[in-house]
Design a protein around this motif. Structure first.
Motif, PDB file in Angstrom:
ATOM      1  N   CYS A 229       0.826  -1.203   0.000  1.00  0.00           N
ATOM      2  CA  CYS A 229       0.000   0.000   0.000  1.00  0.00           C
ATOM      3  C   CYS A 229       0.867   1.262   0.000  1.00  0.00           C
ATOM      4  CB  CYS A 229      -0.912   0.030   1.239  1.00  0.00           C
ATOM      5  SG  CYS A 229      -1.891  -1.466   1.459  1.00  0.00           S
ATOM      6  N   GLU A 230       0.373   2.303  -0.673  1.00  0.00           N
ATOM      7  CA  GLU A 230       1.064   3.587  -0.617  1.00  0.00           C
ATOM      8  C   GLU A 230       0.458   4.511   0.431  1.00  0.00           C
ATOM      9  OE1 GLU A 230      -2.446   4.355  -3.092  1.00  0.00           O
ATOM     10  OE2 GLU A 230      -0.917   2.790  -3.159  1.00  0.00           O
ATOM     11  N   ARG A 231      -0.701   4.144   0.967  1.00  0.00           N
ATOM     12  CA  ARG A 231      -1.390   4.948   1.967  1.00  0.00           C
ATOM     13  C   ARG A 231      -1.848   4.038   3.100  1.00  0.00           C
ATOM     14  NH1 ARG A 231      -7.281   7.807   0.793  1.00  0.00           N
ATOM     15  NH2 ARG A 231      -7.732   8.500   2.918  1.00  0.00           N
ATOM     16  N   ALA A 232      -1.873   4.556   4.307  1.00  0.00           N
ATOM     17  CA  ALA A 232      -2.323   3.753   5.443  1.00  0.00           C
ATOM     18  C   ALA A 232      -3.174   4.587   6.377  1.00  0.00           C
ATOM     19  CB  ALA A 232      -1.131   3.159   6.197  1.00  0.00           C
ATOM     20  N   LEU A 233      -4.109   3.913   7.041  1.00  0.00           N
ATOM     21  CA  LEU A 233      -4.945   4.486   8.087  1.00  0.00           C
ATOM     22  C   LEU A 233      -4.599   3.782   9.387  1.00  0.00           C
ATOM     23  CD1 LEU A 233      -8.397   4.202   6.243  1.00  0.00           C
ATOM     24  CD2 LEU A 233      -6.816   6.141   6.176  1.00  0.00           C
ATOM     25  N   TRP A 234      -4.362   4.567  10.434  1.00  0.00           N
ATOM     26  CA  TRP A 234      -4.076   3.995  11.756  1.00  0.00           C
ATOM     27  C   TRP A 234      -5.277   4.240  12.650  1.00  0.00           C
ATOM     28  CZ3 TRP A 234      -0.010   6.464  15.543  1.00  0.00           C
ATOM     29  CH2 TRP A 234      -0.058   5.777  16.764  1.00  0.00           C
ATOM     30  N   LEU A 235      -5.958   3.140  13.005  1.00  0.00           N
ATOM     31  CA  LEU A 235      -7.082   3.189  13.936  1.00  0.00           C
ATOM     32  C   LEU A 235      -6.610   2.696  15.296  1.00  0.00           C
ATOM     33  CD1 LEU A 235     -10.019   1.715  11.808  1.00  0.00           C
ATOM     34  CD2 LEU A 235      -9.740   4.078  12.516  1.00  0.00           C
ATOM     35  N   GLU A 236      -7.005   3.408  16.331  1.00  0.00           N
ATOM     36  CA  GLU A 236      -6.664   3.004  17.697  1.00  0.00           C
ATOM     37  C   GLU A 236      -7.847   3.328  18.595  1.00  0.00           C
ATOM     38  OE1 GLU A 236      -4.279   0.815  19.860  1.00  0.00           O
ATOM     39  OE2 GLU A 236      -3.577   1.572  17.919  1.00  0.00           O
ATOM     40  N   ALA A 237      -8.361   2.290  19.280  1.00  0.00           N
ATOM     41  CA  ALA A 237      -9.518   2.448  20.174  1.00  0.00           C
ATOM     42  C   ALA A 237     -10.682   3.119  19.460  1.00  0.00           C
ATOM     43  CB  ALA A 237      -9.130   3.240  21.421  1.00  0.00           C
ATOM     44  N   THR A 239     -10.717   5.306  17.030  1.00  0.00           N
ATOM     45  CA  THR A 239     -10.504   6.628  16.447  1.00  0.00           C
ATOM     46  C   THR A 239      -9.427   6.564  15.368  1.00  0.00           C
ATOM     47  OG1 THR A 239      -8.810   7.259  18.066  1.00  0.00           O
ATOM     48  CG2 THR A 239     -11.118   7.752  18.609  1.00  0.00           C
ATOM     49  N   LEU A 240      -9.517   7.477  14.403  1.00  0.00           N
ATOM     50  CA  LEU A 240      -8.528   7.558  13.344  1.00  0.00           C
ATOM     51  C   LEU A 240      -7.399   8.464  13.811  1.00  0.00           C
ATOM     52  CD1 LEU A 240      -7.664   6.882  10.454  1.00  0.00           C
ATOM     53  CD2 LEU A 240      -9.007   8.842   9.678  1.00  0.00           C
ATOM     54  N   ARG A 241      -6.264   7.876  14.136  1.00  0.00           N
ATOM     55  CA  ARG A 241      -5.137   8.657  14.646  1.00  0.00           C
ATOM     56  C   ARG A 241      -4.333   9.307  13.531  1.00  0.00           C
ATOM     57  NH1 ARG A 241      -3.392   8.071  19.879  1.00  0.00           N
ATOM     58  NH2 ARG A 241      -4.497   6.545  21.139  1.00  0.00           N
ATOM     59  N   MET A 242      -4.189   8.590  12.396  1.00  0.00           N
ATOM     60  CA  MET A 242      -3.307   9.095  11.354  1.00  0.00           C
ATOM     61  C   MET A 242      -3.716   8.521  10.011  1.00  0.00           C
ATOM     62  SD  MET A 242       0.873   9.022  11.481  1.00  0.00           S
ATOM     63  CE  MET A 242       1.880   9.897  10.288  1.00  0.00           C
ATOM     64  N   ASP A 243      -3.619   9.332   8.963  1.00  0.00           N
ATOM     65  CA  ASP A 243      -3.951   8.956   7.597  1.00  0.00           C
ATOM     66  C   ASP A 243      -2.923   9.631   6.704  1.00  0.00           C
ATOM     67  OD1 ASP A 243      -4.932   8.687   5.028  1.00  0.00           O
ATOM     68  OD2 ASP A 243      -6.933   9.462   5.477  1.00  0.00           O
ATOM     69  N   GLY A 244      -2.094   8.824   6.046  1.00  0.00           N
ATOM     70  CA  GLY A 244      -1.051   9.421   5.219  1.00  0.00           C
ATOM     71  C   GLY A 244      -0.237   8.357   4.516  1.00  0.00           C
ATOM     72  N   PRO A 245       0.961   8.714   4.007  1.00  0.00           N
ATOM     73  CA  PRO A 245       1.826   7.739   3.342  1.00  0.00           C
ATOM     74  C   PRO A 245       2.090   6.532   4.233  1.00  0.00           C
ATOM     75  CG  PRO A 245       2.649   9.961   3.010  1.00  0.00           C
ATOM     76  CD  PRO A 245       1.534  10.071   4.000  1.00  0.00           C
ATOM     77  N   ALA A 246       2.033   5.346   3.639  1.00  0.00           N
ATOM     78  CA  ALA A 246       2.083   4.119   4.432  1.00  0.00           C
ATOM     79  C   ALA A 246       3.336   4.034   5.297  1.00  0.00           C
ATOM     80  CB  ALA A 246       1.991   2.905   3.508  1.00  0.00           C
ATOM     81  N   LYS A 247       4.480   4.383   4.753  1.00  0.00           N
ATOM     82  CA  LYS A 247       5.719   4.255   5.528  1.00  0.00           C
ATOM     83  C   LYS A 247       5.719   5.186   6.736  1.00  0.00           C
ATOM     84  CE  LYS A 247       8.636   2.582   1.760  1.00  0.00           C
ATOM     85  NZ  LYS A 247       9.846   2.843   0.922  1.00  0.00           N
ATOM     86  N   GLY A 262       2.063   8.977  21.861  1.00  0.00           N
ATOM     87  CA  GLY A 262       1.115   9.276  20.793  1.00  0.00           C
ATOM     88  C   GLY A 262      -0.314   9.129  21.235  1.00  0.00           C
ATOM     89  N   THR A 263      -0.658   9.631  22.396  1.00  0.00           N
ATOM     90  CA  THR A 263      -1.999   9.427  22.924  1.00  0.00           C
ATOM     91  C   THR A 263      -3.052  10.329  22.280  1.00  0.00           C
ATOM     92  OG1 THR A 263      -1.505  11.003  24.715  1.00  0.00           O
ATOM     93  CG2 THR A 263      -1.136   8.669  25.154  1.00  0.00           C
ATOM     94  N   GLU A 264      -2.612  11.399  21.631  1.00  0.00           N
ATOM     95  CA  GLU A 264      -3.590  12.292  21.014  1.00  0.00           C
ATOM     96  C   GLU A 264      -3.841  11.869  19.577  1.00  0.00           C
ATOM     97  OE1 GLU A 264      -5.377  14.680  22.332  1.00  0.00           O
ATOM     98  OE2 GLU A 264      -4.505  14.202  24.257  1.00  0.00           O
ATOM     99  N   PRO A 265      -5.089  11.702  19.163  1.00  0.00           N
ATOM    100  CA  PRO A 265      -5.367  11.317  17.782  1.00  0.00           C
ATOM    101  C   PRO A 265      -4.806  12.342  16.815  1.00  0.00           C
ATOM    102  CG  PRO A 265      -7.346  11.132  19.146  1.00  0.00           C
ATOM    103  CD  PRO A 265      -6.308  11.843  19.961  1.00  0.00           C
ATOM    104  N   GLY A 266      -4.223  11.841  15.714  1.00  0.00           N
ATOM    105  CA  GLY A 266      -3.698  12.744  14.692  1.00  0.00           C
ATOM    106  C   GLY A 266      -4.771  13.162  13.718  1.00  0.00           C
ATOM    107  N   LYS A 267      -4.513  14.178  12.977  1.00  0.00           N
ATOM    108  CA  LYS A 267      -5.456  14.633  11.968  1.00  0.00           C
ATOM    109  C   LYS A 267      -5.277  13.823  10.702  1.00  0.00           C
ATOM    110  CE  LYS A 267      -5.758  19.400  13.619  1.00  0.00           C
ATOM    111  NZ  LYS A 267      -5.560  20.815  13.253  1.00  0.00           N
ATOM    112  N   PRO A 268      -6.385  13.467  10.007  1.00  0.00           N
ATOM    113  CA  PRO A 268      -6.254  12.718   8.775  1.00  0.00           C
ATOM    114  C   PRO A 268      -5.418  13.493   7.755  1.00  0.00           C
ATOM    115  CG  PRO A 268      -8.523  12.689   9.539  1.00  0.00           C
ATOM    116  CD  PRO A 268      -7.782  13.665  10.408  1.00  0.00           C
TER     117      PRO A 268
END
Length: 270
Positions: A229-237, A239-247, A262-268
């Motif tokens: 994948c070139e893009r990844a979504l990180w879900l935790e508990a 919530t969407l913490r991060m959405d961006g380049p997979a690496k 990294g307890t604060e969710p990131g912006k997509p």
């Protein structure tokens, strides 16, 4: 062509998903003792407690034609639940899910008939995905060869219940990958094959993307996500913490799991 590749295929808008779990929380010895006391007081079986699980919490994203998007996160973070909602198999409590075409969900536990042979399951799986009988016959040999289940013996003629989990997962992926999809959702199916099968699967995913499809991939293998994948979504508990380049997303997730930061969710990112 650029405009076609930028066409949204999935829009998830502020989605919340909850469901009920019967049996209550696992509370250890104290909970077991309390349950036994309730049974004795009532003179019969205890009524299992029920609790609401808020599995996905306000997730929003846009997926576009030609993308391969990985979903990562800890166990119970809502990845599989979100895929089921995109596939239309899980109702949402709030928010909306919009899809272009019919999404197809492929999972390790995808429903095939364990008492039927692999051969019969190839036919039934192909028909369930909308192939005609003629198309199933035309693609049958390719599906079996791709899966590799027949390399050591005539396994395709044996009931699915005799297969290992890896064999079953390879056959499920091979059936699903035999046709093009507007949106293909893959839940852990690539984590059970050997390195050679994973390479074949990744090439097939690239082909599906080139055929103007969108692929979502859930995996606990971070290397599979970055390779596929070139893009990844990180879900935790939920919530969407991060959405961006997979690496970048995988690196942030690995830091989180290693240090607990990294307890604060990131912006997509998209």
């Amino acid at each position: 062509m650029a405009e076609a590749e930028n066409t949204p295929t999935v829009v998830v808008d502020g989605v919340h998903i909850t469901y009920t779990v019967h049996g209550g929380r696992s509370g250890g010895r104290g909970a077991a003792t309390a349950a036994l006391s309730r049974m004795l007081r009532r003179g019969g079986a205890a009524t299992p407690a029920a609790r609401r699980v808020h599995a996905v919490k306000g997730v929003s994203l846009v997926a576009r034609r030609g993308e391969a998007i990985g979903l990562i996160g800890s166990n119970g973070s809502g990845k599989s639940t979100l895929l089921k909602a995109i596939a239309g198999l899980q109702p949402v409590e709030r928010g909306q899910v919009y899809t272009h075409g019919q999404p197809s969900l492929l999972g390790v536990n995808a429903a095939l008939m364990n008492d039927l042979t692999g051969e019969r399951n190839v036919v039934l799986g192909g028909l369930a995905m909308g192939m005609s009988r003629a198309e199933v016959r035309e693609r049958y040999a390719g599906i079996v060869d791709f899966s590799g289940v027949n390399e050591k013996d005539d396994a395709i003629s044996r009931p699915m219940r005799t297969y290992s989990s890896g064999m079953g997962a390879r056959l499920r992926f091979s059936i699903a990958a035999a046709k093009s999809h507007d949106v293909l959702l893959i839940d852990e199916a690539l984590s059970t094959g050997d390195a050679r099968f994973r390479r074949r699967s990744q090439r097939r995913i690239d082909e599906l993307r080139a055929e103007a499809g969108t692929v979502f991939l859930v995996s606990h293998s971070n290397s599979t996500i970055t390779e596929t994948c070139e893009r990844a979504l990180w879900l935790e508990a939920g919530t969407l913490r991060m959405d961006g380049p997979a690496k970048e997303v995988v690196a942030a997730y690995e830091e989180f799991t290693a240090t607990g930061t990294g307890t604060e969710p990131g912006k997509p990112g998209k």
